[in-house]
Design a protein around this motif. Structure first.
Motif, PDB file in Angstrom:
ATOM      1  N   CYS A  59       0.865  -1.183   0.000  1.00 43.98           N
ATOM      2  CA  CYS A  59       0.000   0.000   0.000  1.00 43.98           C
ATOM      3  C   CYS A  59       0.899   1.230   0.000  1.00 43.98           C
ATOM      4  CB  CYS A  59      -0.914   0.012   1.227  1.00 43.98           C
ATOM      5  SG  CYS A  59      -1.980   1.462   1.329  1.00 43.98           S
ATOM      6  N   SER A  60       0.713   2.107  -0.970  1.00 46.10           N
ATOM      7  CA  SER A  60       1.619   3.250  -1.148  1.00 46.10           C
ATOM      8  C   SER A  60       1.583   4.210   0.032  1.00 46.10           C
ATOM      9  CB  SER A  60       1.273   4.001  -2.431  1.00 46.10           C
ATOM     10  OG  SER A  60      -0.079   4.442  -2.391  1.00 46.10           O
ATOM     11  N   THR A  61       0.493   4.232   0.785  1.00 45.77           N
ATOM     12  CA  THR A  61       0.366   5.159   1.920  1.00 45.77           C
ATOM     13  C   THR A  61       0.670   4.508   3.261  1.00 45.77           C
ATOM     14  OG1 THR A  61      -1.999   4.686   2.097  1.00 45.77           O
ATOM     15  CG2 THR A  61      -1.351   6.541   0.711  1.00 45.77           C
ATOM     16  N   ARG A  62       1.111   3.279   3.250  1.00 45.02           N
ATOM     17  CA  ARG A  62       1.389   2.584   4.516  1.00 45.02           C
ATOM     18  C   ARG A  62       2.827   2.094   4.529  1.00 45.02           C
ATOM     19  NH1 ARG A  62      -1.587   0.685   8.607  1.00 45.02           N
ATOM     20  NH2 ARG A  62      -0.813  -1.082   9.811  1.00 45.02           N
ATOM     21  N   TRP A  63       3.629   2.662   5.430  1.00 45.93           N
ATOM     22  CA  TRP A  63       5.019   2.261   5.529  1.00 45.93           C
ATOM     23  C   TRP A  63       5.126   0.846   6.083  1.00 45.93           C
ATOM     24  CZ3 TRP A  63       9.765   2.047   4.304  1.00 45.93           C
ATOM     25  CH2 TRP A  63      10.708   1.506   5.167  1.00 45.93           C
ATOM     26  N   GLY A  64       6.055   0.067   5.523  1.00 50.01           N
ATOM     27  CA  GLY A  64       6.279  -1.295   5.961  1.00 50.01           C
ATOM     28  C   GLY A  64       5.506  -2.313   5.159  1.00 50.01           C
ATOM     29  N   SER A  65       4.567  -1.852   4.320  1.00 46.73           N
ATOM     30  CA  SER A  65       3.762  -2.803   3.549  1.00 46.73           C
ATOM     31  C   SER A  65       4.594  -3.498   2.480  1.00 46.73           C
ATOM     32  CB  SER A  65       2.568  -2.096   2.921  1.00 46.73           C
ATOM     33  OG  SER A  65       2.987  -1.047   2.072  1.00 46.73           O
ATOM     34  N   ARG A  66       5.594  -2.813   1.929  1.00 39.08           N
ATOM     35  CA  ARG A  66       6.441  -3.450   0.915  1.00 39.08           C
ATOM     36  C   ARG A  66       7.244  -4.592   1.533  1.00 39.08           C
ATOM     37  NH1 ARG A  66      10.274  -0.165  -3.228  1.00 39.08           N
ATOM     38  NH2 ARG A  66       8.172   0.267  -4.026  1.00 39.08           N
ATOM     39  N   GLN A  67       7.856  -4.315   2.685  1.00 42.77           N
ATOM     40  CA  GLN A  67       8.632  -5.359   3.352  1.00 42.77           C
ATOM     41  C   GLN A  67       7.736  -6.512   3.757  1.00 42.77           C
ATOM     42  OE1 GLN A  67       8.470  -6.111   6.876  1.00 42.77           O
ATOM     43  NE2 GLN A  67      10.087  -7.666   6.762  1.00 42.77           N
ATOM     44  N   ALA A  68       6.511  -6.219   4.227  1.00 41.11           N
ATOM     45  CA  ALA A  68       5.588  -7.283   4.627  1.00 41.11           C
ATOM     46  C   ALA A  68       5.177  -8.129   3.426  1.00 41.11           C
ATOM     47  CB  ALA A  68       4.358  -6.674   5.290  1.00 41.11           C
ATOM     48  N   MET A  69       4.950  -7.494   2.269  1.00 37.26           N
ATOM     49  CA  MET A  69       4.580  -8.233   1.063  1.00 37.26           C
ATOM     50  C   MET A  69       5.724  -9.134   0.608  1.00 37.26           C
ATOM     51  SD  MET A  69       3.562  -6.728  -2.709  1.00 37.26           S
ATOM     52  CE  MET A  69       5.196  -5.989  -2.913  1.00 37.26           C
TER      53      MET A  69
END
Length: 339
Positions: A59-69
């Motif tokens: 989610c572009s507006t939520r930090w940490g979502s890339r690492q979680a994905m």
């Protein structure tokens, strides 16, 4: 102030990263839009004895979502390959070894940063004085190159560090960070270069000598004195002391210097303690420095808390509630953030 969150995201702009992250999004989309693949993924997880976790997307507006994905894709990669391999139309979504190498580098680089950024940009107030110590931790431990790191992991870490150093290299920003860090009783001058310390001391002295601690520290609503106050012996000593302090200008500078040196010689407080609470308790001992502490330590480290507040306001003032009065919006936002 630049937010650590956007800085790290911008530092990771790379063609390999973009391809690997884009592939992860396609994988998550293929499973979320097909109930059959979701069913097959659950069966493969049971067969391969993997955690029964659902895939996550960025989610572009939520930090940490890339690492979680990325972490979830790597965790479920055997099950994903097991489901997609028989399907000719979706077989191309299986990550190749080059993509897996990039995903592992992203995961190993971002995982240590998640806790730091969550703490720095969390709901609990964090002052700007923590920026320089955090940057020091990034350089010495969190983003330090390890012996087991791949070349791409080393490249990512160096890019993030270089980007951080560039963003905070401005002289005015450095001056602000130095002053705020010095006024934090948890750090003081521990993270300031030796050649800069005399300049910081001189700036503090200039600001302290321009203050009148008696006026700054006086309560705004002081009780009125009685009409017929009887003089005490202590009042005579106080009047004599006030005359001594108000006569020569040198005395004021000497008092400011003694106050600064006394503060710098005291031991550091625990890193878990609240610096604002410490200054509230020691305002009487350091009247001039406490005024400067309120000035510099009142600056937040990132804009994330205010951005969350705007998001809360956006959730309250919807199209169906566009006629809310401003005072009602203020009260609803306050209740939403404090209940």
């Amino acid at each position: 102030m630049y937010a650590f969150l956007s800085i790290i995201e911008n530092a990771m702009k790379d063609s390999k990263v973009d391809r690997a992250v884009g592939l992860c999004k396609k994988i998550v989309g293929s499973f979320s839009h097909s109930w059959k693949r979701s069913r097959d993924l659950a069966e493969a997880q049971k067969e391969l004895k993997l955690p029964m976790h659902k895939l996550k997307t960025e989610c572009s507006t939520r930090w940490g979502s890339r690492q979680a994905m990325v972490q979830r894709i790597l965790e479920q990669l055997p099950a994903i390959s097991h489901v997609l391999s028989p399907d000719r139309k979706a077989r191309h979504l299986i990550p190749m070894w080059q993509d897996v190498e990039v995903l592992e580098a992203i995961n190993s680089t971002l995982t240590p940063l998640v806790d730091f950024t969550d703490a720095l940009s969390g709901e609990q107030y964090v002052s700007i004085s923590s920026v320089k110590p955090v940057l020091h931790l990034f350089e010495t431990s969190v983003l330090a190159v390890g012996n087991d790191d791949t070349e791409f992991t080393k490249s990512l870490k160096s890019k993030i560090l270089g980007y951080l150093q560039e963003k905070y290299s401005d002289s005015k920003t450095q001056d602000l960070l130095d002053m705020a860090t010095t006024l934090d009783p948890r750090f003081k001058m521990s993270y300031i270069r030796e050649e800069v310390k005399p300049t910081v001391r001189a700036r503090l002295m200039d600001e302290m000598t321009g203050l009148n601690p008696a006026k700054q520290c006086a309560p705004s609503s002081a009780p009125e004195p009685p009409k017929k106050a009887r003089k005490t012996l202590g009042s005579f000593f106080k009047a004599a002391k006030d005359r001594e302090e108000s006569d020569p200008a040198v005395t004021h500078e000497q008092a400011a210097l003694l106050e600064l040196e006394s503060y710098l010689l005291t031991r550091l407080i625990d890193s878990e303690d609240d610096p604002l609470t410490w200054w509230r308790e020691h305002a009487g001992i350091y009247p001039r420095l406490s005024v400067l502490a309120r000035k510099y330590l009142g600056i937040p480290a990132t804009s994330s808390p205010s951005e969350r507040l705007f998001s809360t306001g956006g959730n309250i003032v919807t199209c169906q509630r566009s006629s809310l009065k401003p005072q009602h919006v203020d009260r609803l936002v306050f209740l939403a953030k404090n209940l």
